[in-house]
Design a protein around this motif. Structure first.
Motif, PDB file in Angstrom:
ATOM      1  N   GLY A 199      35.744  40.167  41.127  1.00  0.00           N
ATOM      2  CA  GLY A 199      34.334  40.522  41.043  1.00  0.00           C
ATOM      3  C   GLY A 199      34.141  41.732  40.154  1.00  0.00           C
ATOM      4  O   GLY A 199      34.719  41.831  39.072  1.00  0.00           O
ATOM      5  N   ASP A 200      33.339  42.701  40.610  1.00  0.00           N
ATOM      6  CA  ASP A 200      33.096  43.899  39.798  1.00  0.00           C
ATOM      7  C   ASP A 200      33.936  45.079  40.269  1.00  0.00           C
ATOM      8  O   ASP A 200      33.645  46.223  39.951  1.00  0.00           O
ATOM      9  CB  ASP A 200      31.615  44.267  39.822  1.00  0.00           C
ATOM     10  CG  ASP A 200      31.118  44.607  41.222  1.00  0.00           C
ATOM     11  OD1 ASP A 200      31.777  44.207  42.202  1.00  0.00           O
ATOM     12  OD2 ASP A 200      30.070  45.254  41.342  1.00  0.00           O
ATOM     13  N   LEU A 201      35.006  44.791  41.029  1.00  0.00           N
ATOM     14  CA  LEU A 201      35.881  45.876  41.471  1.00  0.00           C
ATOM     15  C   LEU A 201      36.605  46.498  40.280  1.00  0.00           C
ATOM     16  O   LEU A 201      36.967  45.802  39.330  1.00  0.00           O
ATOM     17  CB  LEU A 201      36.913  45.354  42.485  1.00  0.00           C
ATOM     18  CG  LEU A 201      36.358  44.855  43.823  1.00  0.00           C
ATOM     19  CD1 LEU A 201      37.456  44.211  44.656  1.00  0.00           C
ATOM     20  CD2 LEU A 201      35.734  46.003  44.602  1.00  0.00           C
ATOM     21  N   PRO A 202      36.851  47.812  40.302  1.00  0.00           N
ATOM     22  CA  PRO A 202      37.503  48.489  39.173  1.00  0.00           C
ATOM     23  C   PRO A 202      39.012  48.269  39.181  1.00  0.00           C
ATOM     24  O   PRO A 202      39.798  49.146  39.527  1.00  0.00           O
ATOM     25  CB  PRO A 202      37.150  49.969  39.412  1.00  0.00           C
ATOM     26  CG  PRO A 202      36.998  50.074  40.899  1.00  0.00           C
ATOM     27  CD  PRO A 202      36.420  48.766  41.355  1.00  0.00           C
ATOM     28  N   VAL A 203      39.434  47.072  38.771  1.00  0.00           N
ATOM     29  CA  VAL A 203      40.854  46.734  38.756  1.00  0.00           C
ATOM     30  C   VAL A 203      41.621  47.691  37.858  1.00  0.00           C
ATOM     31  O   VAL A 203      42.693  48.173  38.202  1.00  0.00           O
ATOM     32  CB  VAL A 203      41.056  45.285  38.276  1.00  0.00           C
ATOM     33  CG1 VAL A 203      42.528  44.935  38.213  1.00  0.00           C
ATOM     34  CG2 VAL A 203      40.312  44.327  39.199  1.00  0.00           C
ATOM     35  N   PHE A 204      41.070  47.929  36.672  1.00  0.00           N
ATOM     36  CA  PHE A 204      41.624  48.930  35.781  1.00  0.00           C
ATOM     37  C   PHE A 204      40.693  50.139  35.842  1.00  0.00           C
ATOM     38  O   PHE A 204      39.478  49.985  35.740  1.00  0.00           O
ATOM     39  CB  PHE A 204      41.706  48.403  34.351  1.00  0.00           C
ATOM     40  CG  PHE A 204      42.500  47.139  34.233  1.00  0.00           C
ATOM     41  CD1 PHE A 204      43.873  47.149  34.389  1.00  0.00           C
ATOM     42  CD2 PHE A 204      41.870  45.932  33.988  1.00  0.00           C
ATOM     43  CE1 PHE A 204      44.599  45.995  34.295  1.00  0.00           C
ATOM     44  CE2 PHE A 204      42.586  44.760  33.879  1.00  0.00           C
ATOM     45  CZ  PHE A 204      43.968  44.790  34.028  1.00  0.00           C
ATOM     46  N   GLU A 205      41.261  51.302  35.962  1.00  0.00           N
ATOM     47  CA  GLU A 205      40.451  52.508  36.185  1.00  0.00           C
ATOM     48  C   GLU A 205      39.351  52.656  35.151  1.00  0.00           C
ATOM     49  O   GLU A 205      38.224  53.020  35.450  1.00  0.00           O
ATOM     50  CB  GLU A 205      41.357  53.742  36.142  1.00  0.00           C
ATOM     51  CG  GLU A 205      40.609  55.059  36.297  1.00  0.00           C
ATOM     52  CD  GLU A 205      41.510  56.260  36.102  1.00  0.00           C
ATOM     53  OE1 GLU A 205      40.995  57.332  35.777  1.00  0.00           O
ATOM     54  OE2 GLU A 205      42.735  56.105  36.267  1.00  0.00           O
ATOM     55  N   ASP A 206      39.684  52.312  33.901  1.00  0.00           N
ATOM     56  CA  ASP A 206      38.739  52.576  32.820  1.00  0.00           C
ATOM     57  C   ASP A 206      38.058  51.314  32.303  1.00  0.00           C
ATOM     58  O   ASP A 206      37.271  51.385  31.373  1.00  0.00           O
ATOM     59  CB  ASP A 206      39.462  53.258  31.645  1.00  0.00           C
ATOM     60  CG  ASP A 206      40.196  54.506  32.107  1.00  0.00           C
ATOM     61  OD1 ASP A 206      39.656  55.202  32.974  1.00  0.00           O
ATOM     62  OD2 ASP A 206      41.299  54.768  31.612  1.00  0.00           O
ATOM     63  N   ALA A 207      38.386  50.164  32.864  1.00  0.00           N
ATOM     64  CA  ALA A 207      37.826  48.912  32.352  1.00  0.00           C
ATOM     65  C   ALA A 207      36.501  48.609  33.032  1.00  0.00           C
ATOM     66  O   ALA A 207      36.277  48.989  34.168  1.00  0.00           O
ATOM     67  CB  ALA A 207      38.801  47.767  32.564  1.00  0.00           C
ATOM     68  N   THR A 208      35.647  47.888  32.329  1.00  0.00           N
ATOM     69  CA  THR A 208      34.331  47.604  32.880  1.00  0.00           C
ATOM     70  C   THR A 208      34.019  46.111  32.851  1.00  0.00           C
ATOM     71  O   THR A 208      32.871  45.722  32.946  1.00  0.00           O
ATOM     72  CB  THR A 208      33.260  48.350  32.077  1.00  0.00           C
ATOM     73  OG1 THR A 208      33.417  48.043  30.690  1.00  0.00           O
ATOM     74  CG2 THR A 208      33.375  49.837  32.286  1.00  0.00           C
ATOM     75  N   THR A 209      35.033  45.278  32.678  1.00  0.00           N
ATOM     76  CA  THR A 209      34.794  43.847  32.631  1.00  0.00           C
ATOM     77  C   THR A 209      35.007  43.223  34.005  1.00  0.00           C
ATOM     78  O   THR A 209      35.683  43.771  34.864  1.00  0.00           O
ATOM     79  CB  THR A 209      35.729  43.173  31.623  1.00  0.00           C
ATOM     80  OG1 THR A 209      37.086  43.498  31.934  1.00  0.00           O
ATOM     81  CG2 THR A 209      35.430  43.654  30.221  1.00  0.00           C
ATOM     82  N   TYR A 210      34.432  42.052  34.182  1.00  0.00           N
ATOM     83  CA  TYR A 210      34.509  41.302  35.428  1.00  0.00           C
ATOM     84  C   TYR A 210      35.854  40.576  35.439  1.00  0.00           C
ATOM     85  O   TYR A 210      36.040  39.583  34.744  1.00  0.00           O
ATOM     86  CB  TYR A 210      33.334  40.326  35.473  1.00  0.00           C
ATOM     87  CG  TYR A 210      33.200  39.546  36.735  1.00  0.00           C
ATOM     88  CD1 TYR A 210      32.550  40.080  37.837  1.00  0.00           C
ATOM     89  CD2 TYR A 210      33.710  38.269  36.827  1.00  0.00           C
ATOM     90  CE1 TYR A 210      32.413  39.348  38.999  1.00  0.00           C
ATOM     91  CE2 TYR A 210      33.582  37.535  37.982  1.00  0.00           C
ATOM     92  CZ  TYR A 210      32.925  38.076  39.063  1.00  0.00           C
ATOM     93  OH  TYR A 210      32.791  37.344  40.221  1.00  0.00           O
ATOM     94  N   ALA A 211      36.827  41.100  36.197  1.00  0.00           N
ATOM     95  CA  ALA A 211      38.221  40.689  36.046  1.00  0.00           C
ATOM     96  C   ALA A 211      38.634  39.605  37.032  1.00  0.00           C
ATOM     97  O   ALA A 211      38.104  39.506  38.141  1.00  0.00           O
ATOM     98  CB  ALA A 211      39.142  41.898  36.214  1.00  0.00           C
ATOM     99  N   GLY A 212      39.596  38.804  36.604  1.00  0.00           N
ATOM    100  CA  GLY A 212      40.189  37.791  37.461  1.00  0.00           C
ATOM    101  C   GLY A 212      41.564  37.410  36.945  1.00  0.00           C
ATOM    102  O   GLY A 212      41.926  37.702  35.801  1.00  0.00           O
ATOM    103  N   ILE A 213      42.360  36.774  37.802  1.00  0.00           N
ATOM    104  CA  ILE A 213      43.681  36.280  37.432  1.00  0.00           C
ATOM    105  C   ILE A 213      43.652  34.758  37.496  1.00  0.00           C
ATOM    106  O   ILE A 213      43.190  34.182  38.478  1.00  0.00           O
ATOM    107  CB  ILE A 213      44.769  36.816  38.378  1.00  0.00           C
ATOM    108  CG1 ILE A 213      44.844  38.350  38.309  1.00  0.00           C
ATOM    109  CG2 ILE A 213      46.131  36.208  38.043  1.00  0.00           C
ATOM    110  CD1 ILE A 213      45.766  38.962  39.344  1.00  0.00           C
ATOM    111  N   LEU A 214      44.124  34.117  36.445  1.00  0.00           N
ATOM    112  CA  LEU A 214      44.272  32.667  36.425  1.00  0.00           C
ATOM    113  C   LEU A 214      45.746  32.320  36.277  1.00  0.00           C
ATOM    114  O   LEU A 214      46.458  32.931  35.471  1.00  0.00           O
ATOM    115  CB  LEU A 214      43.495  32.032  35.270  1.00  0.00           C
ATOM    116  CG  LEU A 214      42.022  31.718  35.505  1.00  0.00           C
ATOM    117  CD1 LEU A 214      41.206  32.993  35.339  1.00  0.00           C
ATOM    118  CD2 LEU A 214      41.527  30.653  34.544  1.00  0.00           C
TER     119      LEU A 214
END
Length: 869
Positions: free
Chosen positions: A363-378
């Motif tokens: 979702g919109d969790l800050p996976v990378f401290e400085d990243a601002t994209t909506y992240a996921g793992i495929l």
């Protein structure tokens, strides 16, 4: 027993051999973080196998020389491959791997053959040339290329012989490293290899649009492959020189020539299952605006998933599928914005045909401290699969044990697991069965398009020239009636629209219901000051692009997209183009609005109030957030393509319109209250600074807020919010800076990236007035900055952002006590109004639930879903 164990290699050695046969690639490796982690993981698995065998055999160790450092070194040398466009990143990756595999009394390992510089997305396979057919060359061309196929295989066999000698070197002693350097240089400088590379350069340049390549080019190169004189003649041709320059400029990367052992056997033939066993990484996000048009055209012809607005990260998914073994796995952590965007349509279809095993959605969790994209793992296999079921994991919160939870598939409150289906020609909604059933039921109702028209707005193409602040427009010499009030993305509020925040020069008029550009003559005669102003910017305006064509000729002063005057002038519903919640309101006076930042809904068969109630309801929010594209920070897209699909119940309760009229009046009353703290403070002396009052938040140390400009370039404070939570006052802040590798971050037009909000300060034991002062004065001081209240927004080599915040000085409370009392009184009125508005919203939601005839279970599902987002 011990002697027997030492003489028998055992399953640990066999397991290690199988690991060392693996080939793992990161095609956009950056400085090598993912590859370093892969080394650690595989090395640990090898040592665990050794320890397991030793325990079974009752010995201390299987082989005392084979420790974790040995395992890391072997994995790095044998298994790890990486490519990056940035040569500096490649060198940093080598350093990272060298440091991770350092072993006592051993030199740095040779890694040049596995970590390389190039554009992973641009290149050709030499086999593609064999398959070419000439439109005019007839059988002669084909025969020549068939002969070339034989020559090519012999050349590859020769190269593989050199390569096998190269990789057989132990790579342990300094002399080994020197020998490897020499042997690898022999491989790289091999005459036939360089000629094969030249042929692939020509082939790639042709796809890049080089139109000077003759039809018999491949025939001539194939025939000259082993003829030095003929090859020299080819090298002197202009088309050959052009292809070589283009290859250098665009950093072509020909995979099968760069890593031949991944694709060919020792005899030069293609191996039965060519490619890498695993492909991992974080594909770079590069905006289409930052790409050359030639590269955009190339990507669109070479990649199925390249569609509409190019996002380079999407091409890496197709590349991984092409380079991965059929028996292998590919896995990326990446922005998931393609899941329901128009430009991601082809990638969704492409991946839906593959065997997607798992999706982890952050979702919109800050996976990378400085990243601002909506992240996921495929995680997926290249092979096609008709079973569309995917194991889906929604991560609800980040925690230290999250990696173990995901890896071991254990239960945790931090995640939610269920199965979902991904079908071609559909957006990825990631809904569970209950939500999917409810969405399907809602979609049985009429849609918004039957009751209203959704509309886009205007693009100026140069906002800095066309747009003015209202006061700035008033004070200018430009004629008042050529200005159009313009609603911007931050203007619409839920239920109420304040005054439009901008004015735009708008050289258009309405003619028979159509929006027509004013002629140059009319503009000069009727609006001479506006014309002179625009003329002073003619060069900049003419350089604007509509698609790829510059705006020139007699209409250089037009907007790139003017919108529609009849829509602007009507009473309509407007919404921000991106928002965390439904934020619809009515534009009563008729204003223009900016495309992409604002969208409108023009009622046709229902009143504006009735439609407004429907659109701001939780049912509409649940539906829109289920189908809409989510962006950084938890913002959803509210574009027309989503608005058109909103379900509307066939029977409308008249009370809805009445409730909406009341709530609109209440929000207008709330908006009229002056909640600007500065207007209540008057003159005051300075009191305590934040450094004297706060406690550091948990885990503040080590965050970017404690860094200096030695750590981050151009480090400065972004947004600050102060809130009351559980009896304490808490301060959250974002940081902005210029990243070393901007292609790996989402950056603004000035090259800055911004972190997610970080919990920085806690305040406890304060009275109501001091709490209110913190909540409202601190953000005001941050916004003014420039030394106001002792605060400056930029870090230095000695001052971190937390130091800057600590220096912020509050007013002396005794000096502002009367003003704070009045301010708190107004705040109390505002809180009462907010409570009334909340109660009215509850009544509106209940009416809408009844109109859709929803069950208690369905209502609970909607409430839970909306509240969680």
């Amino acid at each position: 027993m011990a002697q027997s164990a030492r003489g028998d290699r055992g399953f640990a050695a066999e397991f290690a051999d199988r690991v060392f046969d693996l080939k793992i690639l990161d095609p956009a490796m950056g400085s090598g973080h993912f590859l370093t982690s892969a080394i650690d993981y595989l090395a640990r698995e090898i040592i665990d196998a050794q320890e397991k065998q030793a325990a079974q055999q009752g010995i201390e160790t299987v082989n005392k020389e084979h420790d974790i450092n040995w395992a890391r070194r072997q994995v790095a040398q044998r298994c790890i491959y990486g490519v990056d466009l940035n040569p500096l990143a490649v060198e940093l990756a080598k350093v990272s791997l060298w440091l991770r595999t350092l072993a006592a009394e051993q030199p740095l390992a040779f890694l040049d053959h596995h970590l390389k510089t190039g554009n992973s997305l641009v290149g050709s396979d030499i086999e593609e040339i064999e398959e070419l057919e000439s439109d005019t060359g007839g059988s002669g061309q084909n025969a020549s290329l068939a002969d070339f196929g034989v020559t090519r295989k012999g050349t590859i066999e020769q190269l593989m012989g050199i390569y096998q000698d190269f990789i057989a070197i132990e790579n342990q002693e300094l002399a080994d490293v020197k020998e490897m350097e020499s042997k690898y240089d022999e491989f790289e400088q091999n005459k036939l290899r360089q000629r094969l590379e030249a042929m692939t350069n020509v082939h790639t340049a042709e796809h890049f649009g080089c139109d000077s390549i003759p039809q018999d080019a491949y025939k001539r190169m194939a025939a000259s492959l082993e003829d030095d004189d003929s090859w020299e003649d080819i090298m002197d041709t202009s088309w050959f020189q052009t292809s070589r320059k283009w290859a250098e400029k665009n950093q072509y990367f020909h995979w099968s020539l760069e890593f031949p052992e991944v694709f060919y056997n020792e005899e030069g033939g293609e191996i039965s299952d060519p490619g890498f066993d695993a492909i991992i990484g974080n594909p770079p996000y590069v905006r289409v605006q930052n790409l050359d048009h030639d590269l955009i055209d190339y990507l669109k012809t070479q990649y199925q998933v390249a569609y509409r607005r190019i996002d380079v990260s999407l091409m890496f998914f197709e590349l991984a599928t092409q380079l991965c073994k059929i028996s292998g796995r590919a896995s990326y952590i990446s922005s998931m914005q393609f899941r329901n965007s128009t430009y991601g349509e082809k990638l969704r279809d492409y991946l839906a045909e593959r065997d997607i095993e798992k999706i982890v959605d952050f979702g919109d969790l800050p996976v990378f401290e400085d990243a601002t994209t909506y992240a996921g793992i495929l995680v997926w296999k290249p092979s096609e699969n008709t079973d569309r079921t995917v194991d889906y994991t929604k991560v609800n919160s980040l925690s230290d044990e999250l990696v173990d939870v995901l890896r071991n598939e254990t239960d945790s409150d931090a995640i939610s697991r269920y199965q979902t289906s991904l079908l071609p020609n559909e957006e990825w909604t990631f809904t569970n069965k209950e939500e999917e059933a409810l969405i399907n039921e809602l979609e049985e109702n009429p849609r918004l398009t039957e009751f209203a028209e959704s509309c886009t707005g205007m693009f100026t193409g140069r906002d800095e020239i066309f747009l003015f602040e209202p006061e700035e427009a008033k004070e200018s010499d430009i004629e008042d009636d050529i200005f159009l009030d313009v609603i911007r993305g931050g203007d619409p509020e839920r239920w109420h629209l304040p005054q439009a925040s901008k004015k735009s020069i708008y050289p258009y008029q309405e003619v028979d219901g159509q929006t027509k550009l004013l002629s140059v003559t009319t503009l000069q005669n009727e609006y001479p000051n506006a014309y002179e102003y625009l003329l002073s910017h003619k060069e900049e305006l003419a350089e604007r692009q509509d698609s790829r064509e510059n705006i020139d000729g007699n209409d250089w002063y037009k907007l790139t997209r003017p919108g529609r005057i009849p829509v602007f002038n009507t009473r309509k519903i407007v919404t921000s183009g991106e928002s965390k919640q439904n934020q619809f309101c009515i534009d009563e006076v008729g204003s223009g609005y900016s495309n992409a930042r604002v969208f409108s809904v023009v009622p046709e068969n229902l009143s504006a109030e009735t439609l407004l109630g429907m659109l701001n309801s939780k049912v509409a929010e649940f539906y829109l957030h289920s189908i809409s594209r989510i962006k950084r920070g938890g913002y959803y897209s509210y574009s027309c393509s989503y608005l058109d699909e909103v379900p509307i119940p066939p029977s409308i309760d008249d009370r809805l319109e009445e409730l909406v009229e009341v709530i609109c009046n209440k929000t207008a009353e709330l908006d009229a209250l002056n909640l600007n703290l500065g207007d209540y403070l008057g003159n005051y002396s300075e009191g305590k600074n934040l450094g004297e009052l706060y406690m550091p938040a948990n885990n503040l140390s080590g965050t970017v807020l404690t860094a200096t400009t030695d750590d981050k370039d151009n480090l400065r404070l972004g947004d600050v919010s102060v809130t009351r939570e559980n009896g304490t006052v808490n301060l959250y802040a974002t940081a902005r800076y210029k990243p070393v590798e901007p292609d790996e971050y989402e950056t603004d037009q000035w090259g800055y990236t911004e972190t997610e909000p970080i919990h920085a300060m806690q305040f406890a034991g304060l009275d109501r007035k001091m709490e209110q002062l913190l909540v409202d004065f601190v953000p005001m001081a941050i916004d003014k900055a420039g030394g106001f209240a002792g605060f400056r927004e930029t870090a230095t080599t000695t001052m971190s952002l937390i130091d800057r915040l600590s220096a912020l000085q509050l007013p002396e409370l005794n000096d502002v006590e009367d003003g704070m009392s009045r301010y708190i009184e107004i705040h109390t009125t505002a809180e009462d109004l907010n409570q009334e508005i909340a109660e009215l919203e509850t009544q509106i939601d209940q009416l809408v639930y009844d109109m859709f005839d929803l069950s208690e279970e369905q209502i609970e599902l909607i409430e839970s879903s909306v509240n969680d987002r």
